[in-house]
Design a protein around this motif. Structure first.
Motif, PDB file in Angstrom:
ATOM      1  N   ALA A   1      14.917   1.619 -24.737  1.00 21.33           N
ATOM      2  CA  ALA A   1      13.795   1.213 -25.586  1.00 21.33           C
ATOM      3  C   ALA A   1      13.825  -0.304 -25.728  1.00 21.33           C
ATOM      4  O   ALA A   1      14.893  -0.888 -25.938  1.00 21.33           O
ATOM      5  CB  ALA A   1      13.882   1.861 -26.957  1.00 21.33           C
ATOM      6  N   VAL A   2      12.673  -0.921 -25.591  1.00 22.27           N
ATOM      7  CA  VAL A   2      12.571  -2.376 -25.717  1.00 22.27           C
ATOM      8  C   VAL A   2      11.473  -2.696 -26.733  1.00 22.27           C
ATOM      9  O   VAL A   2      10.352  -2.175 -26.634  1.00 22.27           O
ATOM     10  CB  VAL A   2      12.226  -3.029 -24.362  1.00 22.27           C
ATOM     11  N   TYR A   3      11.809  -3.525 -27.693  1.00 22.97           N
ATOM     12  CA  TYR A   3      10.874  -3.903 -28.750  1.00 22.97           C
ATOM     13  C   TYR A   3      10.576  -5.402 -28.674  1.00 22.97           C
ATOM     14  O   TYR A   3      11.477  -6.204 -28.457  1.00 22.97           O
ATOM     15  CB  TYR A   3      11.467  -3.632 -30.140  1.00 22.97           C
ATOM     16  N   ASP A   4       9.320  -5.734 -28.896  1.00 26.19           N
ATOM     17  CA  ASP A   4       8.938  -7.133 -29.057  1.00 26.19           C
ATOM     18  C   ASP A   4       8.088  -7.179 -30.324  1.00 26.19           C
ATOM     19  O   ASP A   4       6.989  -6.600 -30.355  1.00 26.19           O
ATOM     20  CB  ASP A   4       8.118  -7.595 -27.843  1.00 26.19           C
ATOM     21  N   GLY A   5       8.607  -7.802 -31.372  1.00 21.78           N
ATOM     22  CA  GLY A   5       7.897  -7.671 -32.639  1.00 21.78           C
ATOM     23  C   GLY A   5       8.060  -8.837 -33.582  1.00 21.78           C
ATOM     24  O   GLY A   5       8.640  -9.881 -33.262  1.00 21.78           O
ATOM     25  N   LEU A   6       7.550  -8.583 -34.759  1.00 16.29           N
ATOM     26  CA  LEU A   6       7.493  -9.608 -35.786  1.00 16.29           C
ATOM     27  C   LEU A   6       7.517  -8.920 -37.144  1.00 16.29           C
ATOM     28  O   LEU A   6       6.870  -7.887 -37.328  1.00 16.29           O
ATOM     29  CB  LEU A   6       6.164 -10.360 -35.639  1.00 16.29           C
ATOM     30  N   THR A   7       8.278  -9.482 -38.078  1.00 18.29           N
ATOM     31  CA  THR A   7       8.167  -9.011 -39.451  1.00 18.29           C
ATOM     32  C   THR A   7       7.714 -10.189 -40.314  1.00 18.29           C
ATOM     33  O   THR A   7       8.070 -11.336 -40.049  1.00 18.29           O
ATOM     34  CB  THR A   7       9.481  -8.399 -39.972  1.00 18.29           C
ATOM     35  N   ALA A   8       6.907  -9.902 -41.312  1.00 16.53           N
ATOM     36  CA  ALA A   8       6.376 -10.955 -42.185  1.00 16.53           C
ATOM     37  C   ALA A   8       6.342 -10.445 -43.618  1.00 16.53           C
ATOM     38  O   ALA A   8       6.195  -9.238 -43.859  1.00 16.53           O
ATOM     39  CB  ALA A   8       4.963 -11.335 -41.742  1.00 16.53           C
ATOM     40  N   LEU A   9       6.512 -11.357 -44.550  1.00 17.03           N
ATOM     41  CA  LEU A   9       6.479 -11.036 -45.986  1.00 17.03           C
ATOM     42  C   LEU A   9       5.682 -12.113 -46.700  1.00 17.03           C
ATOM     43  O   LEU A   9       5.855 -13.303 -46.425  1.00 17.03           O
ATOM     44  CB  LEU A   9       7.890 -11.083 -46.562  1.00 17.03           C
ATOM     45  N   ALA A  10       4.823 -11.710 -47.618  1.00 11.78           N
ATOM     46  CA  ALA A  10       4.107 -12.689 -48.446  1.00 11.78           C
ATOM     47  C   ALA A  10       3.890 -12.076 -49.820  1.00 11.78           C
ATOM     48  O   ALA A  10       3.749 -10.854 -49.943  1.00 11.78           O
ATOM     49  CB  ALA A  10       2.762 -13.044 -47.806  1.00 11.78           C
ATOM     50  N   THR A  11       3.910 -12.912 -50.840  1.00 12.26           N
ATOM     51  CA  THR A  11       3.672 -12.403 -52.197  1.00 12.26           C
ATOM     52  C   THR A  11       2.653 -13.272 -52.921  1.00 12.26           C
ATOM     53  O   THR A  11       2.395 -14.426 -52.538  1.00 12.26           O
ATOM     54  CB  THR A  11       4.969 -12.407 -53.048  1.00 12.26           C
ATOM     55  N   SER A  12       2.138 -12.717 -54.011  1.00 10.46           N
ATOM     56  CA  SER A  12       1.175 -13.462 -54.827  1.00 10.46           C
ATOM     57  C   SER A  12       1.850 -14.628 -55.546  1.00 10.46           C
ATOM     58  O   SER A  12       1.184 -15.500 -56.080  1.00 10.46           O
ATOM     59  CB  SER A  12       0.512 -12.524 -55.832  1.00 10.46           C
ATOM     60  N   ALA A  13       3.194 -14.645 -55.568  1.00 10.20           N
ATOM     61  CA  ALA A  13       3.922 -15.752 -56.199  1.00 10.20           C
ATOM     62  C   ALA A  13       4.230 -16.868 -55.207  1.00 10.20           C
ATOM     63  O   ALA A  13       4.957 -17.808 -55.533  1.00 10.20           O
ATOM     64  CB  ALA A  13       5.214 -15.235 -56.826  1.00 10.20           C
ATOM     65  N   GLY A  14       3.720 -16.765 -53.990  1.00 10.30           N
ATOM     66  CA  GLY A  14       3.838 -17.871 -53.044  1.00 10.30           C
ATOM     67  C   GLY A  14       4.879 -17.704 -51.955  1.00 10.30           C
ATOM     68  O   GLY A  14       5.088 -18.603 -51.143  1.00 10.30           O
ATOM     69  N   LEU A  15       5.553 -16.567 -51.904  1.00  8.23           N
ATOM     70  CA  LEU A  15       6.522 -16.338 -50.825  1.00  8.23           C
ATOM     71  C   LEU A  15       5.792 -16.159 -49.497  1.00  8.23           C
ATOM     72  O   LEU A  15       4.752 -15.498 -49.445  1.00  8.23           O
ATOM     73  CB  LEU A  15       7.327 -15.069 -51.119  1.00  8.23           C
ATOM     74  N   SER A  16       6.328 -16.732 -48.444  1.00 10.73           N
ATOM     75  CA  SER A  16       5.719 -16.579 -47.121  1.00 10.73           C
ATOM     76  C   SER A  16       6.814 -16.722 -46.077  1.00 10.73           C
ATOM     77  O   SER A  16       7.368 -17.801 -45.881  1.00 10.73           O
ATOM     78  CB  SER A  16       4.648 -17.670 -46.943  1.00 10.73           C
ATOM     79  N   LEU A  17       7.159 -15.592 -45.436  1.00  7.14           N
ATOM     80  CA  LEU A  17       8.260 -15.578 -44.475  1.00  7.14           C
ATOM     81  C   LEU A  17       7.852 -14.814 -43.226  1.00  7.14           C
ATOM     82  O   LEU A  17       7.139 -13.805 -43.320  1.00  7.14           O
ATOM     83  CB  LEU A  17       9.487 -14.872 -45.076  1.00  7.14           C
ATOM     84  N   THR A  18       8.326 -15.284 -42.076  1.00  7.92           N
ATOM     85  CA  THR A  18       8.131 -14.522 -40.835  1.00  7.92           C
ATOM     86  C   THR A  18       9.408 -14.583 -40.009  1.00  7.92           C
ATOM     87  O   THR A  18      10.184 -15.527 -40.128  1.00  7.92           O
ATOM     88  CB  THR A  18       6.987 -15.086 -39.967  1.00  7.92           C
ATOM     89  N   GLN A  19       9.591 -13.578 -39.196  1.00  4.04           N
ATOM     90  CA  GLN A  19      10.720 -13.581 -38.272  1.00  4.04           C
ATOM     91  C   GLN A  19      10.344 -12.783 -37.029  1.00  4.04           C
ATOM     92  O   GLN A  19      10.193 -11.557 -37.088  1.00  4.04           O
ATOM     93  CB  GLN A  19      11.952 -12.947 -38.928  1.00  4.04           C
ATOM     94  N   PRO A  20      10.172 -13.458 -35.892  1.00 12.16           N
ATOM     95  CA  PRO A  20       9.950 -12.723 -34.648  1.00 12.16           C
ATOM     96  C   PRO A  20      11.275 -12.196 -34.080  1.00 12.16           C
ATOM     97  O   PRO A  20      12.336 -12.764 -34.373  1.00 12.16           O
ATOM     98  CB  PRO A  20       9.347 -13.774 -33.712  1.00 12.16           C
ATOM     99  N   PHE A  21      11.203 -11.141 -33.300  1.00 15.55           N
ATOM    100  CA  PHE A  21      12.435 -10.590 -32.727  1.00 15.55           C
ATOM    101  C   PHE A  21      12.119  -9.806 -31.458  1.00 15.55           C
ATOM    102  O   PHE A  21      10.988  -9.361 -31.245  1.00 15.55           O
ATOM    103  CB  PHE A  21      13.134  -9.656 -33.731  1.00 15.55           C
ATOM    104  N   THR A  22      13.127  -9.685 -30.631  1.00 18.27           N
ATOM    105  CA  THR A  22      13.123  -8.668 -29.575  1.00 18.27           C
ATOM    106  C   THR A  22      14.361  -7.813 -29.795  1.00 18.27           C
ATOM    107  O   THR A  22      15.301  -8.230 -30.475  1.00 18.27           O
ATOM    108  CB  THR A  22      13.179  -9.291 -28.165  1.00 18.27           C
TER     109      THR A  22
END
Lengths: 436, 519
Positions: free
Chosen positions: A150-171
């Protein structure tokens, strides 16, 4: 949809919709977006192969202590509007949830290097070629194989109404092969997890599986009982997973954990240090709530240093939250694999365990079965294949009796884990299994 | 694109097969989007070289409510929707899926699936051949009176809090947890032979447990409720004694904590239906999966001791008949048609002790020389490849209508086990070990005292051959596994098992807390 700006824009548009619908609401959005390609084989040929676009958007909203969460994989405007309305409706109907914690504000987290273009580019032809390479040693020796890539190519992201904003790409990739002898008396396994194409060693995995299959044929029966064992990294990982899964401060404080009142005590062999570190474990550097994950040492030289603390439990007990970790490493030892065997007069080498389950939470005792390569060690040498066993064993007792760790480590089961092989003593094989 | 009527859809798909015999379908989905997608996918697959194609437009919804002690811990609602396309090209499978159910995306998926199948065909020596199957155009849905999704979450939370309140009222209980999971699985299946089947399954999973901690030793035990998930409406919960059982469950936890630890050794075992269903699942349900027996699951779930050459041999004592049934009312795996479009059925796996049949799908039936599939194909969602999954597998009751009390009365020296605890079985389904929730010593036909730390360990053929007494029809109860895992990528299947209580002779008992070494 796996591009960071596009995903973050989507998160922010959902947050804006929540604010418009309910100005007093606080909210958080997380996204997992992945392309998954998988190929499965058995009886020496490919049986199924698929490609999936996997998308999950989770929305959590809070109205004071009333809160709810909902997930969807649809991104069209009507579906997103429906998700926002549904989540708010549940939250409004919800009783107050005392464990609700405020959404996270902005944090600084350095991205981890978890994505490899070369792995992302591995296409159907490349996957099939890799599998053909892996099968070659088995085909040469008349073995029958089964396995999975199995091979994955993806991204996870998080954001909140309090101003948090994060991303992390991965394979990510996982690959494993089971080879079996035609007479059905031998079975060998090998596998790996990696985020890098260069480490996806198809031929190496296939070679080890074939070697183990041939070497494990026509096993003899060994009496159940307590033995010195060498657990290869995959087998040792089974024990460390139960250990890491129990490192929870709340259950310890509540008296329903093997670690109640044990922080600061030496519970395991002094050779064992269990850590989590985004720099050395290939893990996403923040948890599902956006808490940055810093390096932690859970067990240092056998001493239980600390337990995981959730944000809620931290507030209740006036502690610092640790964040939730899914990446762990056991620091390597100094022994070669051959040195792990040396000095063992009569013992057992275990390749991996199967169907483990907890049988006693207080002593962290598990049951499981050995599988796909179980061998007798005599006078420091692997001599004879033996029939499989059921184990009934306290994880803590086994890890307390460890007296050697390998200097090499493997990532099996998860790319975010790094584990050595271990040697331990008085390991209980409770009964014999006829399974091959 | 012009929307299609069901008739024009069938005319379009008939180009790939003989014209189907049209059934009179009731309530079939007439959403033109779906019908357009179906038509476009099947046409694109045919054009790309597929000799067979099918697709599932699949929606899963799950609502969860969790309560801990005196408060609600979480409320969650999850929904997944999309389309999965499967094709056969040159005797090899290809599959592609997407959350976007639209004509262009469907056409793209058909092409991707065909390309994958062509790549696989180059290394496939055993070409896939599908067993013949009548073309069905039909609708099927769970029989229910009250849709559980229409019960407000606040009411569900209130019920769970009421359960916890009863649990916590029992002296000696330190913690408790309760949860309720409500699941909907809706799918529209169509294939290039002309099948068009809409199905909707509603499942309900209630659960709770109480934990007691010894004030001086720090030892702790939990007791879980013996009630089971079912494919049913809210009425399942109303009729289940969910709330009424709470006090007894809590008292059991305290009693178990203060019970003596079991002495290991061989004993006669009376397994309550609330325990035996899981043993059936592991030692009969999984070994009789044909893909497993032939090595297709060797890399993960393992193979099976029940190989085709053992068909017709003794699997169990002559008292024992075990059957598969995807039509059983309330069973989690019950449906009208499987994910190959095969009508579901009931058949014996083990008949009077003899192993007589496997679970199969359309691409497996020919491996045994059988003319038709048993209807066991299933994919958990649109992203998943359909493959052989376990139907409801059940134990037929004895001819005499014996109750569990009569089984106890007939036993001189044994242990009676209630509820499920820990479970494990080897990768060929020989050696297993189970625990339970409550354990009672049986002496001279009577329950004498409760025990703790009881586990039983055996070998599947030896265990089933030692069965010498079965409860009767009135004692049959259903147990259920909400999330049974198999395959790579791992897929979850929901499945149930009905059984009476039964007695097994001379089974190895272990002390699961290892306080007394044995077995």
């Amino acid at each position: 949809m796996t591009r960071e700006p596009e995903v973050l824009a989507l998160c922010k548009s959902v947050l804006a919709q929540v604010k418009r619908a309910e100005p007093k609401a606080e909210a958080g959005v997380s996204v997992w977006a992945m392309h998954r390609a998988h190929t499965r084989f058995a009886r020496n040929e490919i049986t199924t192969a698929g490609e999936n676009e996997i998308f999950t958007l989770s929305l959590s909203v809070q109205l004071g202590l009333r809160s709810a969460s909902a997930t969807s994989n649809q991104t069209d405007p009507a579906s997103l509007r429906g998700l926002v309305e549904r989540t708010l409706a549940i939250a409004r109907l919800s009783p107050e949830l005392p464990e609700t914690m405020p959404v996270q504000g902005p944090v600084k987290v350095a991205k981890s290097a978890l994505r490899d273009d070369a792995l992302a580019r591995l296409d159907a032809r490349g996957r099939a070629q890799g599998i053909v390479q892996a099968l070659a040693p088995s085909l040469e020796q008349g073995l029958q194989t089964a396995g999975f890539l199995a091979v994955y190519d993806g991204l996870t992201a998080l954001a909140t109404s309090a101003g948090l904003s994060l991303t992390q790409p991965f394979t990510d990739a996982s690959f494993s092969v089971t080879a079996r002898t035609k007479d059905g008396t031998g079975s060998g396994w090998s596998g790996l997890n990696t985020r890098q194409r260069a480490s996806l060693d198809f031929a190496g995995v296939g070679k080890v599986a074939a070697q183990k299959a041939v070497a494990s044929a026509r096993p003899r029966a060994l009496e159940p009982g307590r033995y010195t064992v060498v657990l290869e990294p995959t087998a040792a990982g089974e024990l460390f997973e139960y250990l890491s899964g129990s490192l929870d401060r709340r259950s310890a404080d509540e008296g329903r954990s093997p670690f109640s009142g044990k922080v600061g005590q030496k519970l395991l062999s002094e050779l064992i240090t269990l850590r989590s570190d985004p720099k050395t474990c290939a893990m996403v550097p923040f948890d599902g709530e956006g808490t940055p994950l810093s390096p932690r040492t859970w067990v240092k030289a056998g001493v239980l240093e600390e337990l995981g603390v959730s944000r809620y439990w931290a507030k209740e007990k006036k502690l610092q939250p640790t964040g939730a970790y899914d990446g762990f490493e056991v620091l390597p030892g100094t022994s070669s694999r051959a040195q792990l065997l040396s000095g063992i007069k009569r013992g057992v080498l275990v390749t991996r365990f199967w169907y483990s389950n907890l049988v006693d939470a207080k002593s962290l005792s598990i049951t499981a079965l050995t599988r796909d390569g179980t061998f007798l060690i005599e006078d420091g040498q692997v001599t004879t294949p033996i029939k499989n066993f059921r184990i009934n064993q306290s994880v803590l007792d086994a890890l307390a009796k460890v007296d050697a760790l390998s200097s090499d480590r493997e990532s099996t089961g998860s790319s975010a884990w790094k584990l050595p092989a271990v040697r331990t003593h008085e390991f209980l094989f409770a009964s014999q299994s006829e399974a091959v | 694109m012009k929307s299609l009527s069901r008739r024009s859809l069938l005319q379009a798909t008939a180009a790939l097969a003989l014209a189907p015999a049209l059934a009179h379908a009731r309530g079939l989905v007439t959403d033109s989007t779906y019908l357009n997608v179906i038509s476009a996918v099947l046409a694109a697959a045919k054009k790309a070289g597929a000799s067979y194609a099918d697709l599932r437009i699949h929606r899963r919804r799950e609502e969860g409510v969790w309560v801990r002690d005196d408060h609600v811990e979480g409320l969650h609602d999850a929904e997944r929707f999309g389309v999965g396309v499967r094709v056969l090209v040159d005797g090899a499978w290809g599959f592609a899926s997407s959350p976007l159910v639209a004509v262009k995306e469907g056409q793209r998926l058909a092409l991707v699936a065909c390309e994958l199948a062509k790549a696989n065909a180059a290394v496939v020596t055993r070409k896939i051949a599908l067993a013949p199957n009548p073309v069905h155009v039909d609708v099927w849905q769970t029989a229910l009176f009250k849709d559980p999704f229409k019960i407000p979450v606040a009411d569900k939370a209130e019920l769970l809090l009421a359960v916890c309140s009863k649990l916590r009222a029992v002296k000696g209980i330190n913690f408790c947890e309760a949860s309720l999971s409500t699941r909907l699985e809706w799918k529209l299946f169509a294939n290039s032979e002309g099948a068009l089947i809409e199905q909707s399954q509603t499942r309900l999973g209630p659960d709770y447990s109480a934990t007691a901690i010894h004030p001086t030793t720090g030892e702790f035990v939990s007791r879980g409720w013996d009630g089971q998930p079912a494919q049913a409406g809210w009425e399942h919960l109303e009729n289940s004694h969910f709330l009424e059982d709470a006090t007894q469950v809590a008292e059991d936890a305290v009693q178990k904590l203060n019970s003596p630890s079991v002495q290991p050794g061989k004993k006669d075992l009376i397994l309550d239906a609330s325990n035996l269903w899981l043993t059936i699942h592991e030692s009969v349900g999984h070994p009789t999966e044909l893909d497993r027996a032939l090595g297709y699951e060797a890399n993960m779930a393992g193979t099976s001791f029940a190989t085709p050459d053992t068909l017709g041999t003794q699997y169990a004592s002559p008292l024992v008949t075990l059957f598969a049934d995807k039509t059983m009312p309330g069973g989690l795996a019950t449906c009208g048609y499987d994910d190959d479009g095969v009508r579901t059925q009931r058949w014996n796996l083990v008949e009077k002790g003899k192993f007589v049949a496997y679970q199969t799908t359309r691409d497996q039936a020919g491996w045994l020389g059988e003319q038709a599939s048993r209807g066991c194909s299933y994919a958990m969602d649109h992203d998943s490849v359909p493959f052989q999954r376990m139907p409801n597998v059940s134990l037929a009751p004895g001819e005499k209508d014996l109750s569990v009390q009569e089984l106890i009365k007939a036993t001189d020296d044994g242990i009676y086990v209630v509820g499920t605890g820990s479970w494990s079985i080897d990768h060929q389904r020989y050696n297993f070990q189970f625990t339970g929730q409550m354990f009672y010593e049986v002496k001279k036909g009577k329950l004498t005292r409760s025990l703790k730390d009881v586990g039983y360990q055996s070998n599947t053929p030896a265990f089933w051959k030692s069965c010498d007494l079965l409860g009767g029809p009135s004692s049959v109860r259903m147990g259920s596994a909400f999330d049974d895992g198999k395959g790579e990528p791992m897929q979850s299947n929901a499945v149930s098992h009905a059984c009476p209580p039964a007695r097994f002779r001379g089974v190895s008992i272990i002390n699961s807390a290892a306080k007394k070494e044995g077995a």
